[in-house]
Design a protein around this motif. Sequence first.
Motif, PDB file in Angstrom:
ATOM      1  N   ALA A 167       0.626  -1.198   0.100  1.00 31.58           N
ATOM      2  CA  ALA A 167      -0.302   0.256   0.316  1.00 31.58           C
ATOM      3  C   ALA A 167       0.731   0.916   0.466  1.00 31.58           C
ATOM      4  N   GLY A 168       0.073   2.217  -1.046  1.00 29.26           N
ATOM      5  CA  GLY A 168       1.173   3.509  -1.009  1.00 29.26           C
ATOM      6  C   GLY A 168       1.877   3.556  -2.399  1.00 29.26           C
ATOM      7  N   ILE A 223       5.500  11.301  -5.917  1.00 31.39           N
ATOM      8  CA  ILE A 223       5.749  10.238  -5.285  1.00 31.39           C
ATOM      9  C   ILE A 223       5.689   9.875  -3.902  1.00 31.39           C
ATOM     10  N   ARG A 224       4.777  10.929  -3.589  1.00 27.66           N
ATOM     11  CA  ARG A 224       4.785  10.518  -2.426  1.00 27.66           C
ATOM     12  C   ARG A 224       3.554   9.151  -2.410  1.00 27.66           C
ATOM     13  N   VAL A 231       2.971  21.346  -7.551  1.00 30.92           N
ATOM     14  CA  VAL A 231       3.049  22.012  -8.811  1.00 30.92           C
ATOM     15  C   VAL A 231       1.932  22.127  -9.605  1.00 30.92           C
ATOM     16  N   ARG A 232       1.639  21.298 -10.287  1.00 33.64           N
ATOM     17  CA  ARG A 232       0.346  21.400 -10.572  1.00 33.64           C
ATOM     18  C   ARG A 232      -1.030  20.538  -9.781  1.00 33.64           C
ATOM     19  N   PRO A 233      -1.291  20.652  -8.559  1.00 41.98           N
ATOM     20  CA  PRO A 233      -2.404  20.335  -7.680  1.00 41.98           C
ATOM     21  C   PRO A 233      -3.370  19.528  -8.817  1.00 41.98           C
ATOM     22  N   THR A 238      -6.300  11.399  -4.100  1.00 42.81           N
ATOM     23  CA  THR A 238      -6.714  11.757  -2.531  1.00 42.81           C
ATOM     24  C   THR A 238      -6.599  10.964  -2.076  1.00 42.81           C
ATOM     25  N   ASP A 239      -6.267   9.942  -2.533  1.00 38.49           N
ATOM     26  CA  ASP A 239      -7.454   8.743  -2.108  1.00 38.49           C
ATOM     27  C   ASP A 239      -6.163   7.793  -2.267  1.00 38.49           C
TER      28      ASP A 239
END
Length: 271
Positions: A167-168, A223-224, A231-233, A238-239
């Motif tokens: 997960a991730g 890469i989170r 930079v470009r949200p 989001t999940d």
Amino acid sequence: MRVPVVRHGTRRRRALVRRLLWTGGETLVTVGVVLLLFVVHQVWWTNREAREGAEREVRALEREWDDSGAERDAEPAPSPTAMEPTAMEPTAIEPRTTDPSASPERPAGADSPRSGSPRPDWSRAYAILTIPRLDLRVPVAEGTSKGGVLNKGYAGHYTGTQQPGQAGNFALAGHRNTHGEPFRYINRLRPKDTIEVETRSAVYTYAVDATLPQTSAGDGGVIRPVPRSAVRPAHGYTDPGYYLTLTTCTPEYTSKYRLVVWGKLISMRPR
């Protein structure tokens, strides 16, 4: 009738000018040849050398895994009374939380039997990345250093991101030009194209979901664990989920920006 007189000083100056022009021309030709050889080395030789090395590493991993599998098959099966429940992760994926105390060199869950991925050998390639649309099959090694990983034609795993099947976000980098250029054509990937990551114990299949054509080189949001561009949200997620991220330089032959491709885990099967 006056006869023009050519002074010796004038002759010497003309000879000096000719020598300077000749020397300058030779220097320019030499510099041009050196630059041409450098370009040939960077564009052709480094590609050839890195690709051959990456192919050898893929074959070595496959032989190693096949040999270890044959050894397991040759072992006598335990008696029914001695058998224990298997630790293989089921195909149905269950979310797991990430241990925030895990060191960046050893991402959380990397050694867990439920992760589906064995503990990688951090000194060498430990997985194989396959992208059928691009006819690409390259090793995956830990880290994104140029000399130790990327210049070998490998895909480099961003230290601190998750491992395959976890997960991730399992995030990789690769050269777009020179040194094997494994990620040169990832801009051609389309939604639902499959990407496989093979480890010693399992094969994880991801499906391409989205592409960010260009972002800054320092956009760490992509890469989170839940990838989303800082930079470009408008680009990203989001999940929580099971993500794969591929990053490379753009435009070609520059390193000014980054091109990003995201995928989601759709299946896992034992190797």
